[in-house]
Design a protein around this motif. Structure first.
Motif, PDB file in Angstrom:
ATOM      1  N   ALA A   1       0.817  -1.226   0.000  1.00  0.00           N
ATOM      2  CA  ALA A   1       0.000   0.000   0.000  1.00  0.00           C
ATOM      3  C   ALA A   1       0.846   1.269   0.000  1.00  0.00           C
ATOM      4  O   ALA A   1       0.365   2.341   0.378  1.00  0.00           O
ATOM      5  N   THR A   2       2.107   1.149  -0.414  1.00  0.00           N
ATOM      6  CA  THR A   2       2.984   2.325  -0.503  1.00  0.00           C
ATOM      7  C   THR A   2       3.713   2.316  -1.851  1.00  0.00           C
ATOM      8  O   THR A   2       4.925   2.058  -1.905  1.00  0.00           O
ATOM      9  N   PRO A   3       2.995   2.566  -2.947  1.00  0.00           N
ATOM     10  CA  PRO A   3       3.624   2.522  -4.266  1.00  0.00           C
ATOM     11  C   PRO A   3       4.617   3.657  -4.471  1.00  0.00           C
ATOM     12  O   PRO A   3       4.424   4.771  -3.968  1.00  0.00           O
ATOM     13  N   GLY A   4       5.676   3.370  -5.212  1.00  0.00           N
ATOM     14  CA  GLY A   4       6.628   4.401  -5.599  1.00  0.00           C
ATOM     15  C   GLY A   4       6.066   5.255  -6.710  1.00  0.00           C
ATOM     16  O   GLY A   4       4.956   5.029  -7.192  1.00  0.00           O
ATOM     17  N   PRO A   5       6.846   6.242  -7.178  1.00  0.00           N
ATOM     18  CA  PRO A   5       6.348   7.184  -8.192  1.00  0.00           C
ATOM     19  C   PRO A   5       5.874   6.517  -9.477  1.00  0.00           C
ATOM     20  O   PRO A   5       4.815   6.866 -10.003  1.00  0.00           O
ATOM     21  N   VAL A   6       6.645   5.559  -9.987  1.00  0.00           N
ATOM     22  CA  VAL A   6       6.260   4.907 -11.245  1.00  0.00           C
ATOM     23  C   VAL A   6       5.033   4.027 -11.046  1.00  0.00           C
ATOM     24  O   VAL A   6       4.077   4.079 -11.831  1.00  0.00           O
ATOM     25  N   LEU A   7       5.039   3.227  -9.991  1.00  0.00           N
ATOM     26  CA  LEU A   7       3.893   2.350  -9.735  1.00  0.00           C
ATOM     27  C   LEU A   7       2.640   3.171  -9.442  1.00  0.00           C
ATOM     28  O   LEU A   7       1.532   2.753  -9.802  1.00  0.00           O
ATOM     29  N   THR A   8       2.803   4.324  -8.829  1.00  0.00           N
ATOM     30  CA  THR A   8       1.648   5.201  -8.592  1.00  0.00           C
ATOM     31  C   THR A   8       0.978   5.566  -9.913  1.00  0.00           C
ATOM     32  O   THR A   8      -0.255   5.513 -10.043  1.00  0.00           O
TER      33      THR A   8
END
Length: 229
Positions: free
Chosen positions: A121-128
């Motif tokens: 539940a804490t995606p990085g910038p790309v996964l966001t």
């Protein structure tokens, strides 16, 4: 005063139940997107269009990128949904385009859930950005399904129109329209509230709410088809 056709009234009740469940799913998904994906929406494109135009403030370029991406992919989902052939309301004994669109929506929501869970539940910038695209496409398909159901004065992912019709109904229309529209508005808030609470208490589980509501919508449709068999 003419009598109401029982078959027509039954179909209307079925359609309305599906719309309520789709509204719960939309509220839940928008809460996840706003709180967990950088302050954007995946169903409410009015909000995103405003966010695109808000110049200034901290990280406004990234926010505008995320909101713009959501708008573009949402429109792509709408286009695919409206282009799908088949009957709109699903009044016959075979699954309609509405059913197929909700299944496609569910598939994308499950992809979202898998990625959301795997990243804790804490995606990085790309996964966001990827998750915004997946969720926005799902919401576009869902809105297309709701439009095919087509109950006047009721929308599911954005309820400004429904809220307007609700106030209008309080002045000039019957209590049935008023109650149904009030439930739709409440459903959007309820879906968002449930997701926001899960994001605080058990973040990884928040992504499961929209698929649950969609599964219930599909069960409702299946029950309708079984009754017609």
């Amino acid at each position: 005063m003419g009598t109401v056709n029982p078959a027509v009234e039954s179909a209307r009740r079925w359609s309305y139940a599906v719309l309520v469940l789709l509204t719960l799913a939309a509220g839940a998904m928008d809460a996840i997107a706003f709180l967990g994906l950088g302050g954007v929406f995946t169903a409410n494109m009015t909000g995103n269009l405003i966010l695109v135009a808000l110049v200034g403030g901290e990280d406004w370029q990234a926010r505008a990128l995320r909101a713009g991406l959501a708008c573009v992919i949402f429109c792509a989902g709408l286009l695919a949904g409206f282009a799908m052939p088949g009957s709109g309301r699903g009044g016959g004994r075979r699954p309609s385009a509405v059913t197929h669109l909700i299944w496609a929506d569910l598939a994308l929501q499950l992809v979202f859930l898998a990625a959301w869970t795997l990243c804790g539940a804490t995606p990085g910038p790309v996964l966001t950005l990827v998750l915004i695209a997946v969720a926005s496409c799902a919401m576009g398909l869902q809105v297309a399904a709701a439009r095919r159901i087509n109950i006047a004065g009721i929308t599911t992912a954005f309820v400004t129109g429904t809220l307007t019709s609700l106030v209008e109904s309080s002045v000039s229309r019957g209590s049935t329209d008023l109650a149904r529209r009030a439930v739709i508005v409440t459903a959007l808030v309820t879906g968002a509230l449930c997701s926001s609470l899960l994001l605080h208490l058990a973040p990884a589980w928040a992504g499961a709410l929209p698929p649950v509501f969609l599964l219930l919508a599909l069960v409702t449709i299946a029950s309708r088809l079984r009754d017609l068999a």
